[in-house]
Design an enzyme around this catalytic site. Structure first.
Site, mmCIF file in Angstrom:
data_model
loop_
_atom_site.group_PDB
_atom_site.id
_atom_site.type_symbol
_atom_site.label_atom_id
_atom_site.label_comp_id
_atom_site.label_asym_id
_atom_site.label_seq_id
_atom_site.Cartn_x
_atom_site.Cartn_y
_atom_site.Cartn_z
ATOM 1 N N LYS A 191 -9.344 -15.169 -6.420
ATOM 2 C CA LYS A 191 -9.519 -13.853 -7.483
ATOM 3 C C LYS A 191 -8.544 -14.180 -8.156
ATOM 4 O O LYS A 191 -7.053 -13.878 -8.191
ATOM 5 C CB LYS A 191 -9.696 -12.917 -6.849
ATOM 6 C CG LYS A 191 -10.626 -11.676 -7.860
ATOM 7 C CD LYS A 191 -10.472 -10.765 -7.493
ATOM 8 C CE LYS A 191 -9.275 -9.521 -7.992
ATOM 9 N NZ LYS A 191 -8.950 -9.313 -9.070
ATOM 10 N N GLY A 243 1.335 -9.840 -5.725
ATOM 11 C CA GLY A 243 0.928 -8.869 -6.391
ATOM 12 C C GLY A 243 1.589 -7.575 -6.470
ATOM 13 O O GLY A 243 3.191 -7.807 -5.202
ATOM 14 N N SER A 244 1.645 -6.174 -6.211
ATOM 15 C CA SER A 244 2.630 -4.741 -5.950
ATOM 16 C C SER A 244 2.410 -4.891 -4.104
ATOM 17 O O SER A 244 2.445 -5.588 -3.471
ATOM 18 C CB SER A 244 1.941 -4.213 -6.554
ATOM 19 O OG SER A 244 0.419 -3.659 -5.796
ATOM 20 N N THR A 245 3.528 -4.116 -3.775
ATOM 21 C CA THR A 245 4.233 -4.606 -2.448
ATOM 22 C C THR A 245 2.942 -2.723 -2.007
ATOM 23 O O THR A 245 2.335 -3.105 -0.937
ATOM 24 C CB THR A 245 5.477 -3.499 -2.301
ATOM 25 O OG1 THR A 245 6.428 -4.594 -3.225
ATOM 26 C CG2 THR A 245 5.687 -2.525 -0.787
ATOM 27 N N GLU A 246 1.556 -2.157 -2.726
ATOM 28 C CA GLU A 246 1.932 -1.001 -2.573
ATOM 29 C C GLU A 246 0.824 -1.975 -2.238
ATOM 30 O O GLU A 246 -0.094 -1.678 -0.923
ATOM 31 C CB GLU A 246 1.017 -0.636 -3.563
ATOM 32 C CG GLU A 246 0.613 0.789 -3.657
ATOM 33 C CD GLU A 246 -0.388 0.825 -4.646
ATOM 34 O OE1 GLU A 246 0.244 0.981 -6.256
ATOM 35 O OE2 GLU A 246 -1.609 1.829 -4.477
ATOM 36 N N GLY A 248 0.240 -5.352 -1.117
ATOM 37 C CA GLY A 248 0.504 -5.637 -0.374
ATOM 38 C C GLY A 248 -0.178 -4.996 0.917
ATOM 39 O O GLY A 248 0.098 -5.473 2.657
ATOM 40 N N GLU A 265 3.574 -12.188 -1.178
ATOM 41 C CA GLU A 265 4.388 -12.004 -2.265
ATOM 42 C C GLU A 265 4.108 -11.051 -2.902
ATOM 43 O O GLU A 265 3.410 -11.373 -3.791
ATOM 44 C CB GLU A 265 4.471 -13.761 -2.746
ATOM 45 C CG GLU A 265 5.675 -14.329 -3.486
ATOM 46 C CD GLU A 265 5.749 -13.721 -4.990
ATOM 47 O OE1 GLU A 265 6.869 -12.755 -5.411
ATOM 48 O OE2 GLU A 265 5.847 -14.250 -6.225
ATOM 49 N N CYS A 299 7.572 -10.961 -10.799
ATOM 50 C CA CYS A 299 8.327 -10.390 -9.799
ATOM 51 C C CYS A 299 9.934 -10.688 -9.312
ATOM 52 O O CYS A 299 10.602 -9.736 -8.860
ATOM 53 C CB CYS A 299 8.100 -10.972 -8.313
ATOM 54 S SG CYS A 299 7.653 -12.562 -8.501
ATOM 55 N N GLU A 396 11.291 -1.448 -9.158
ATOM 56 C CA GLU A 396 10.745 -1.737 -9.965
ATOM 57 C C GLU A 396 10.134 -1.270 -11.314
ATOM 58 O O GLU A 396 9.367 -1.006 -11.159
ATOM 59 C CB GLU A 396 9.610 -2.952 -9.260
ATOM 60 C CG GLU A 396 9.228 -4.611 -9.549
ATOM 61 C CD GLU A 396 8.194 -5.007 -8.940
ATOM 62 O OE1 GLU A 396 7.603 -5.151 -8.451
ATOM 63 O OE2 GLU A 396 8.211 -6.228 -8.989
HETATM 64 P P1 NAI Z 1 -1.321 -5.325 -8.044
HETATM 65 O O1 NAI Z 1 -1.195 -5.806 -7.023
HETATM 66 O O2 NAI Z 1 -3.084 -4.308 -8.362
HETATM 67 O O3 NAI Z 1 -3.113 -6.724 -8.487
HETATM 68 C C1 NAI Z 1 -2.453 -7.769 -8.569
HETATM 69 C C2 NAI Z 1 -4.029 -7.778 -7.919
HETATM 70 O O4 NAI Z 1 -4.424 -7.831 -6.575
HETATM 71 C C3 NAI Z 1 -4.759 -8.315 -8.705
HETATM 72 O O5 NAI Z 1 -5.862 -9.567 -8.649
HETATM 73 C C4 NAI Z 1 -5.774 -6.872 -8.159
HETATM 74 O O6 NAI Z 1 -7.183 -7.211 -8.200
HETATM 75 C C5 NAI Z 1 -5.521 -7.680 -6.474
HETATM 76 N N1 NAI Z 1 -6.123 -5.946 -5.706
HETATM 77 C C6 NAI Z 1 -5.797 -4.531 -6.474
HETATM 78 N N2 NAI Z 1 -6.284 -4.271 -5.006
HETATM 79 C C7 NAI Z 1 -6.737 -4.803 -4.298
HETATM 80 C C8 NAI Z 1 -6.921 -4.227 -3.077
HETATM 81 N N3 NAI Z 1 -6.994 -3.581 -2.190
HETATM 82 N N4 NAI Z 1 -7.585 -5.194 -1.862
HETATM 83 C C9 NAI Z 1 -6.861 -7.106 -2.255
HETATM 84 N N5 NAI Z 1 -6.743 -7.324 -4.013
HETATM 85 C C10 NAI Z 1 -6.318 -6.052 -4.328
HETATM 86 O O7 NAI Z 1 -1.118 -5.587 -9.264
HETATM 87 P P2 NAI Z 1 -1.272 -4.296 -10.418
HETATM 88 O O8 NAI Z 1 -1.753 -3.029 -9.934
HETATM 89 O O9 NAI Z 1 -1.436 -5.346 -12.099
HETATM 90 O O10 NAI Z 1 0.178 -3.979 -11.028
HETATM 91 C C11 NAI Z 1 0.749 -2.604 -10.340
HETATM 92 C C12 NAI Z 1 2.107 -3.016 -10.151
HETATM 93 O O11 NAI Z 1 2.703 -4.177 -9.538
HETATM 94 C C13 NAI Z 1 2.792 -3.829 -11.447
HETATM 95 O O12 NAI Z 1 3.712 -2.793 -12.545
HETATM 96 C C14 NAI Z 1 4.476 -4.514 -11.285
HETATM 97 O O13 NAI Z 1 5.325 -3.317 -10.970
HETATM 98 C C15 NAI Z 1 3.207 -4.836 -9.471
HETATM 99 N N6 NAI Z 1 3.353 -6.334 -9.838
HETATM 100 C C16 NAI Z 1 4.412 -7.420 -8.645
HETATM 101 C C17 NAI Z 1 4.035 -8.438 -9.325
HETATM 102 C C18 NAI Z 1 4.758 -9.625 -8.538
HETATM 103 O O14 NAI Z 1 4.079 -10.740 -8.821
HETATM 104 N N7 NAI Z 1 5.074 -9.201 -7.030
HETATM 105 C C19 NAI Z 1 2.618 -9.074 -9.807
HETATM 106 C C20 NAI Z 1 1.753 -8.069 -10.438
HETATM 107 C C21 NAI Z 1 2.138 -6.732 -10.559
#
Ligand code: NAI
Ligand code: MG
Length: 800
Positions: A191, A243-246, A248, A265, A299, A396
């Protein structure tokens, strides 16, 4: 007449836009609306959401919001495609990966422009960094596909893999996920992030073009709920998430006890450390690449500038001068340094955190020029006078915001660098290789760049410690994330033959023997073993230990939460063990073996009394334990890292590091050998441990104290707490100062451990209590050593 110098001074940049014609034509061809790519075909668009160009705030396409039915269809397709994909030769899979790499290169211009329009990042970055790295990743993994059978003998693909990626490197994260998965013989449901789905759609077209078998790669668009449906799907065997730690943490909890493999990651707050002998002009360019690359939405962004006090003023002045000359503007302009922020919500988040920094008293500085206002732009921002505990120093920001702090000594720099719950990356700047290689191992981060930053390559692993997640992507270490021990080899059959006698048979035997004088007398109440001392349990309770036929064998103390806390404290205090040489650790493992051998009969008698397996089997268990200790004595100075062949003038040193404090909850088959098989690799690699022995058969462990006391094992390296195993294991999993938990037992216990581990995102390793510990293939070796270590990649460029 003006001089050249004058011309340079007054010369304005004219716009140098990259053409978006091809990308617009491609979008037009699809009528700017997309379904999903499932089973080798496009689905009809359903309920759609908008895809926005962040530099113009205009809608450029619509994609379909995936439903659970869509996810079911994709997983079903991946499952059906799996046997055929697996049955192909490794060489055939290598050819497909190679064809994908070629396809990416052929369409590189389209991909670069599309990525820039979708994400807002500059065309310079997509063209020169993202897309070339994507191709490189598929080429490199075509190689691992080719070598799968020899380099990963005894292993096979985990199955159907669910992959969820973020928006900051849309196509690159797709490549990091799909390439190793396919190379290992898996099929995929991926996805893309809801903000940036377009290059994944273009990738699906490439996959189609090269004739990848239907169902091997499936791409489902959607938001978090769609991602959650992939995570929860029972037919998915592994989840890989960036994606986000939250989120994760949510995924860790959702997959707990499911048996799904997991790699995460997550975020970071990576330090960028500058010592007083560093070349400051290089440092300034390094900072630009660390925090203003991709608008800081990285990240591993070097978002905390830690600078030695004596050079702080000079560096800050140079930095401000450089910032004044950075250019923010249309991402398709080849001459801009920074493009747009991905979406309004992210822009608001950045603004909010910057305001908080100002409110908390830090000094904010931005260049004098203004950003364009037609899209979501934010200027490069520098904070000084920052308190290490303040919000902007800890959270972050994921934007172009740098916070600067100073230190006096190298020790202080390490303490400051590690003052974060994250552990993804770090940069170390000094002209002294001596200092650089002293500091790099002390920093809790999965990647350390010496005099460089944000270097990535398919051959070097990338990934974090602590709240930055676990698992590596790239390199040989990344391949393991997609593999499991082969099922259905001869071992399962041989296990049945070798299995210890069943309870019933053992019971009958011992009934015949009666309560023989071989059983040791009930002469003492063992204590716990904490910090090198025998310690009374906090609750003062004990339990009676019985054999299967009901004979009383002895008593063992009932450890509780407080005892675990004490043991964790002792394990922490013993962390100097990680700095003992491999040779030194080997010596101690051999010494334990020697002392155990001297008392082999006594230990065999105890095992027999507890389990009633018979003296011969019990003696075999003791012998195997001695041999196992020898094995890890052997490994202690031989489990080498690697030097990765990265395409720079320099090296990437992949160093195996201990994880830290490891909680170990043992299974019940082979009470001594099962424990030794887990504790020995953990301590051989420099971890300190808290061991919860078999609950019904704990006395081999309590007998073991005196062996440890006479074997020079430093206090606190092995701590033993007996009692209710599952409860104690969960307490370990909840403890924030425990870095990993291993659990051998039933599904329910594994689930509890994995769920609780989400508190600090510690690594877990759980498996059912069905291993044949007597079998060297199953009971020892690299699988255990990998679990006992984490890989740190230290990039060291060289040359002038
Ligand atoms: P996110 O972690 O919500 O999104 C990343 C991916 O996870 C997206 O594809 C999203 O649709 C999916 N996702 C969201 N909730 C999910 C769930 N419950 N189960 C499975 N998949 C889910 O990150 P978001 O909202 O785009 O950004 C929020 C913050 O996270 C950013 O401000 C940044 O601080 C951090 N972040 C860190 C990243 C990294 O590479 N470490 C990448 C993106 C965001
Ligand atoms: Mg989110």
């Amino acid at each position: 007449m003006s001089t050249v110098a004058e011309i340079f001074k007054t010369m304005e940049y004219g716009p140098a836009p990259e053409s978006d014609k091809e990308a617009l034509a491609w979008l037009g061809k699809h009528e700017r609306v997309f379904g999903h790519y499932i089973d080798g075909a496009w689905t009809e668009p359903g309920d759609t959401f908008d895809v926005v160009n962040p530099a113009t705030a205009k809608v450029i396409a619509r994609v379909t919001n995936g439903t659970t039915d869509d996810v079911d269809a994709a997983v079903d397709a991946a499952k059906r495609a799996l046997p055929g994909w697996r049955a192909l030769s490794a060489h055939a899979r290598a050819r497909y990966l190679y064809a994908i790499a070629r396809g990416v290169q052929k369409h590189s211009r389209l991909l670069a422009v599309l990525e820039s329009m979708d994400n807002g990042k500059s065309i310079r970055e997509t063209r020169d960094i993202d897309v070339p790295l994507v191709a490189r990743h598929f080429y490199h993994h075509a190689g691992w596909a080719q070598l799968l059978e020899t380099e990963f003998a005894g292993y096979e693909g985990v199955g159907v893999v669910g992959q969820i990626i973020p928006w900051n490197f849309p196509l690159l994260m797709l490549a990091w996920k799909i390439a190793p998965a396919l190379a290992a013989g898996n099929t995929v449901v991926l996805k893309p992030a809801e903000f940036t789905p377009l290059t994944a759609m273009a990738f699906a077209e490439i996959v189609d073009e090269i004739g990848l078998p239907p169902g091997v790669v499936n791409i489902v668009n959607g938001h978090g709920e769609t991602g959650a449906a992939i995570v929860d799907h029972p037919d998915v065997d592994k989840i890989a998430f960036t994606g986000s730690t939250e989120v994760g943490r949510i995924i860790r909890k959702a997959t707990a006890g499911s048996g799904k493999k997991l790699s995460l990651e997550l975020g970071g707050k990576s330090p960028f450390i500058v010592y007083d002998d560093a070349d400051l002009d290089s440092v300034v360019e390094g900072v630009v690449d660390a925090i203003w690359f991709n608008q800081g939405q990285v990240c591993c962004a070097g978002s905390r500038l830690l600078v030695q006090e004596s050079i702080q003023d000079r560096l800050i002045a140079k930095l401000r001068a450089r910032m004044e000359r950075l250019r923010v503007g249309s991402p398709l302009d080849k001459a801009v340094d920074m493009g747009a922020i991905v979406a309004p919500v992210q822009l608001e988040r950045i603004k909010g955190l910057v305001q908080q920094g100002v409110d908390e008293g830090a000094t904010m500085w931005q260049p004098s020029w203004a950003c364009p206002t037609d899209g979501y732009f934010y200027p490069p921002t520098l904070f000084t006078d920052v308190q290490p505990s303040s919000t902007i120093a800890q959270v972050e920001i994921f934007g172009p915001v740098l916070v600067a702090m100073s230190f006096r000594t190298p020790e202080e720099s390490v303490a400051l660098a590690n003052n974060t719950p994250y552990g993804l990356a770090a940069s170390v700047w000094t002209e002294s290789i001596n200092l650089a290689l002293d500091i790099a191992p002390k920093i809790k981060a999965g990647v350390v760049w010496v005099n460089s930053t944000n270097l990535f390559d398919a051959s070097a692993g990338f990934g974090g410690y602590r709240e930055s997640g676990f698992g590596r992507e790239g390199g040989k270490e990344g391949m393991w994330e997609y593999l499991v021990r082969s099922r259905g080899t001869g071992r399962a059959a041989s296990r049945r033959v070798k299995q210890a006698p069943s309870r019933a048979a053992a019971g009958a035997k011992s009934a015949a023997r009666g309560s023989s004088s071989e059983s040791p007398a009930i002469d003492r109440t063992p204590k716990l073993f904490i910090g090198g001392k025998q310690a009374r349990p906090d609750g003062a309770y004990t339990r009676r230990i019985q054999s299967p036929s009901g004979a009383t064998v002895g008593e063992s103390p009932e450890g509780n939460r407080k005892d675990i806390r004490n043991a964790v404290e002792a394990a922490h205090a013993a962390k100097g063990w990680s700095r003992a040489t491999g040779h030194n650790r080997a010596q101690i493992l051999y010494y334990i073996a020697e002392n155990l051998a001297a008392r082999a009969d006594e230990f065999a008698a105890r095992i027999d009394a507890m389990t009633e397996v018979g003296r011969r089997n019990a003696a075999a268990e003791v012998d195997a334990s001695i041999s196992r200790l020898f094995s890890y004595g052997a490994w202690a100075d031989k489990y080498d890292g690697a030097v990765h062949n990265v395409p720079i003038r320099g090296v990437a040193l992949a160093m195996n590091e201990p994880i830290g404090v490891v909680g170990i909850a043992c299974g019940d088959t082979h009470p001594l050998l099962g424990m030794v098989s887990l504790v020995a690799p953990a301590i051989a690699m420099g971890n300190t441990t808290i061991v919860v022995p078999s609950e019904p058969h704990p006395l081999s462990a309590t007998d073991f104290y005196s062996i440890l006391e006479t074997s020079d094992v430093p206090a606190g390296v092995i701590n033993i707490v007996t009692g209710a195993r599952d409860t104690l294991a969960t307490v370990l999993a909840e403890h924030d100062d425990v870095d990993a938990v291993w659990y051998v037992g039933a599904r329910d216990g594994a689930r509890a451990v994995e769920f609780a581990s989400a508190s600090n995102m510690k690594r877990t390793w759980t498996f059912l209590d069905d291993r044949d510990w007597l079998d060297r293939d199953e009971g020892e070796g690299r699988e255990f050593l990998r679990a006992a270590t984490q890989v740190k990649n230290i990039w060291v460029p060289y040359g002038e």
